[in-house]
Design a protein around this motif. Sequence first.
Motif, PDB file in Angstrom:
ATOM      1  N   CYS A   1       0.832  -1.207   0.000  1.00 47.69           N
ATOM      2  CA  CYS A   1       0.000   0.000   0.000  1.00 47.69           C
ATOM      3  C   CYS A   1       0.863   1.252   0.000  1.00 47.69           C
ATOM      4  CB  CYS A   1      -0.923  -0.019   1.212  1.00 47.69           C
ATOM      5  SG  CYS A   1      -2.000   1.426   1.350  1.00 47.69           S
ATOM      6  N   GLU A   2       1.908   1.257   0.819  1.00 47.53           N
ATOM      7  CA  GLU A   2       2.802   2.419   0.882  1.00 47.53           C
ATOM      8  C   GLU A   2       3.538   2.632  -0.434  1.00 47.53           C
ATOM      9  OE1 GLU A   2       3.868   2.310   5.660  1.00 47.53           O
ATOM     10  OE2 GLU A   2       4.985   1.036   4.253  1.00 47.53           O
ATOM     11  N   VAL A   3       4.026   1.542  -1.024  1.00 44.92           N
ATOM     12  CA  VAL A   3       4.707   1.645  -2.313  1.00 44.92           C
ATOM     13  C   VAL A   3       3.741   2.150  -3.375  1.00 44.92           C
ATOM     14  CG1 VAL A   3       5.826   0.322  -4.151  1.00 44.92           C
ATOM     15  CG2 VAL A   3       6.420  -0.108  -1.756  1.00 44.92           C
ATOM     16  N   PHE A   4       2.540   1.617  -3.400  1.00 47.95           N
ATOM     17  CA  PHE A   4       1.522   2.029  -4.359  1.00 47.95           C
ATOM     18  C   PHE A   4       1.242   3.527  -4.250  1.00 47.95           C
ATOM     19  CE2 PHE A   4      -2.928   2.787  -5.485  1.00 47.95           C
ATOM     20  CZ  PHE A   4      -2.999   2.223  -6.741  1.00 47.95           C
ATOM     21  N   GLU A   5       1.049   4.001  -3.027  1.00 48.06           N
ATOM     22  CA  GLU A   5       0.737   5.419  -2.836  1.00 48.06           C
ATOM     23  C   GLU A   5       1.901   6.309  -3.263  1.00 48.06           C
ATOM     24  OE1 GLU A   5      -0.439   5.679   1.235  1.00 48.06           O
ATOM     25  OE2 GLU A   5      -2.443   4.852   0.857  1.00 48.06           O
TER      26      GLU A   5
ATOM     27  N   SER B   1       4.151   9.973  -7.617  1.00 48.72           N
ATOM     28  CA  SER B   1       5.383  10.290  -8.344  1.00 48.72           C
ATOM     29  C   SER B   1       5.297  10.092  -9.853  1.00 48.72           C
ATOM     30  CB  SER B   1       6.539   9.425  -7.809  1.00 48.72           C
ATOM     31  OG  SER B   1       6.676   9.562  -6.417  1.00 48.72           O
ATOM     32  N   LEU B   2       4.370   9.288 -10.311  1.00 49.21           N
ATOM     33  CA  LEU B   2       4.344   8.903 -11.720  1.00 49.21           C
ATOM     34  C   LEU B   2       3.083   9.402 -12.412  1.00 49.21           C
ATOM     35  CD1 LEU B   2       5.542   5.219 -11.271  1.00 49.21           C
ATOM     36  CD2 LEU B   2       6.893   7.097 -12.225  1.00 49.21           C
ATOM     37  N   ARG B   3       3.229   9.696 -13.671  1.00 49.23           N
ATOM     38  CA  ARG B   3       2.096  10.117 -14.495  1.00 49.23           C
ATOM     39  C   ARG B   3       1.602   8.920 -15.304  1.00 49.23           C
ATOM     40  NH1 ARG B   3       2.148  11.106 -19.800  1.00 49.23           N
ATOM     41  NH2 ARG B   3       0.519  12.402 -20.748  1.00 49.23           N
ATOM     42  N   VAL B   4       0.339   8.579 -15.144  1.00 55.15           N
ATOM     43  CA  VAL B   4      -0.274   7.516 -15.938  1.00 55.15           C
ATOM     44  C   VAL B   4      -1.454   8.128 -16.693  1.00 55.15           C
ATOM     45  CG1 VAL B   4      -1.484   5.315 -15.905  1.00 55.15           C
ATOM     46  CG2 VAL B   4       0.441   5.691 -14.359  1.00 55.15           C
TER      47      VAL B   4
ATOM     48  N   GLU C   1      -7.210  -5.388  -4.803  1.00 53.25           N
ATOM     49  CA  GLU C   1      -7.930  -4.135  -5.027  1.00 53.25           C
ATOM     50  C   GLU C   1      -7.080  -3.083  -5.740  1.00 53.25           C
ATOM     51  OE1 GLU C   1      -5.968  -3.753  -0.969  1.00 53.25           O
ATOM     52  OE2 GLU C   1      -6.903  -5.330  -2.190  1.00 53.25           O
ATOM     53  N   ARG C   2      -5.773  -3.285  -5.761  1.00 54.46           N
ATOM     54  CA  ARG C   2      -4.876  -2.318  -6.406  1.00 54.46           C
ATOM     55  C   ARG C   2      -4.208  -2.888  -7.654  1.00 54.46           C
ATOM     56  NH1 ARG C   2      -3.305  -2.584  -1.098  1.00 54.46           N
ATOM     57  NH2 ARG C   2      -4.183  -0.944   0.236  1.00 54.46           N
ATOM     58  N   SER C   3      -4.505  -4.135  -7.993  1.00 48.17           N
ATOM     59  CA  SER C   3      -3.689  -4.826  -8.996  1.00 48.17           C
ATOM     60  C   SER C   3      -3.717  -4.145 -10.357  1.00 48.17           C
ATOM     61  CB  SER C   3      -4.124  -6.288  -9.128  1.00 48.17           C
ATOM     62  OG  SER C   3      -5.454  -6.392  -9.610  1.00 48.17           O
ATOM     63  N   GLU C   4      -4.884  -3.710 -10.819  1.00 46.65           N
ATOM     64  CA  GLU C   4      -4.961  -3.140 -12.158  1.00 46.65           C
ATOM     65  C   GLU C   4      -4.183  -1.833 -12.241  1.00 46.65           C
ATOM     66  OE1 GLU C   4      -5.758  -1.403 -15.732  1.00 46.65           O
ATOM     67  OE2 GLU C   4      -6.682  -0.482 -13.977  1.00 46.65           O
ATOM     68  N   ASN C   5      -4.381  -0.956 -11.258  1.00 48.68           N
ATOM     69  CA  ASN C   5      -3.648   0.311 -11.261  1.00 48.68           C
ATOM     70  C   ASN C   5      -2.165   0.102 -10.988  1.00 48.68           C
ATOM     71  OD1 ASN C   5      -5.831   2.037 -11.855  1.00 48.68           O
ATOM     72  ND2 ASN C   5      -6.500   2.028  -9.737  1.00 48.68           N
ATOM     73  N   ALA C   6      -1.841  -0.848 -10.127  1.00 50.21           N
ATOM     74  CA  ALA C   6      -0.429  -1.135  -9.845  1.00 50.21           C
ATOM     75  C   ALA C   6       0.276  -1.627 -11.098  1.00 50.21           C
ATOM     76  CB  ALA C   6      -0.306  -2.157  -8.725  1.00 50.21           C
TER      77      ALA C   6
ATOM     78  N   LEU D   1      11.544   5.508  -5.389  1.00 50.55           N
ATOM     79  CA  LEU D   1      11.663   4.455  -4.379  1.00 50.55           C
ATOM     80  C   LEU D   1      13.119   4.197  -3.989  1.00 50.55           C
ATOM     81  CD1 LEU D   1       9.123   1.872  -5.880  1.00 50.55           C
ATOM     82  CD2 LEU D   1       8.675   3.653  -4.196  1.00 50.55           C
ATOM     83  N   ARG D   2      14.002   5.123  -4.293  1.00 47.84           N
ATOM     84  CA  ARG D   2      15.436   4.872  -4.111  1.00 47.84           C
ATOM     85  C   ARG D   2      15.818   4.582  -2.653  1.00 47.84           C
ATOM     86  NH1 ARG D   2      14.500  10.087  -5.287  1.00 47.84           N
ATOM     87  NH2 ARG D   2      15.152  11.730  -3.853  1.00 47.84           N
ATOM     88  N   ASP D   3      15.068   5.085  -1.682  1.00 48.36           N
ATOM     89  CA  ASP D   3      15.437   4.884  -0.280  1.00 48.36           C
ATOM     90  C   ASP D   3      14.941   3.566   0.294  1.00 48.36           C
ATOM     91  OD1 ASP D   3      12.834   5.978  -0.577  1.00 48.36           O
ATOM     92  OD2 ASP D   3      12.772   6.453   1.555  1.00 48.36           O
ATOM     93  N   ILE D   4      14.060   2.863  -0.445  1.00 51.42           N
ATOM     94  CA  ILE D   4      13.529   1.605   0.077  1.00 51.42           C
ATOM     95  C   ILE D   4      13.764   0.416  -0.852  1.00 51.42           C
ATOM     96  CG2 ILE D   4      11.746   2.694   1.506  1.00 51.42           C
ATOM     97  CD1 ILE D   4       9.712   2.058  -0.702  1.00 51.42           C
TER      98      ILE D   4
END
Length: 242
Positions: A13-17, A22-25, A193-198, A222-225
């Motif tokens: 969830c944290e990575v997704f958010e 950060s990204l444009r889709v 619940e996040r798979s399609e957007n992820a 995501l460079r710090d994690i």
Amino acid sequence: MAGCSIANYASGCEVFERLQRSLRVDWRDYVALVAFEYDAREHPFAVLAGIILSQNTSDRNSIRAYLQLREMVGVSPEAVLSAPEDRLIEAIRPAGLARQKARALREAARRILEAGGEKVLLEMPWRELREFLLSIPGVGKKTADVFLQLVRKAPVFAVDTHAARIAKRWGLVGEKAGYDETSRALLEFFGPERSENAHRLLIALGRTYCRARNPRCDVCPLRDICPYPRGCSTGRNDGGEG
């Protein structure tokens, strides 16, 4: 899930958010979303056609081919089957492998009409539909899962080259992991619940930062994690590319 993993530092969830921030889709950059926005309400087959056209080419090329198919032939199974072969091939030529993809489109259209028409794409239980789609020559696991994620909101995770590369770099799977293992790991990490957007976010991440060659680790959101490329032995990645 591998021991040296991004999951050691953040939840799905944290990575997704973070990726969302950060990204444009833009839906106009993805052929499946173009087909979905333009035609899925009337013709769910159109989405499957767009995904078939996207195989082994860029979204830019497959979008051009889809729009030409839409204009020159139509995006219903009936239209694809009734069109002269040379016209169908000419319409989808920008996607490459035009003869091969024309055969796949015709076979998919024929099978769907024999099974009862486009309603089967919406009404058949999704697991049964997945097996049905996989039985069609030219439809593989990624093609089926992209369709199921987008049209049926099914709890699957489509794995393309970007998703496979990122899952390995994140340590969610090992280097030799195949499609099924990678799909399960990403679905577990992000949640259905996040798979399609992820899925779309991983494509954007792979295109912009986590590239196959010369990944831009120093500016990745995501460079710090992310455990790549240093691995877990040094703790969190401080953004270097060393």
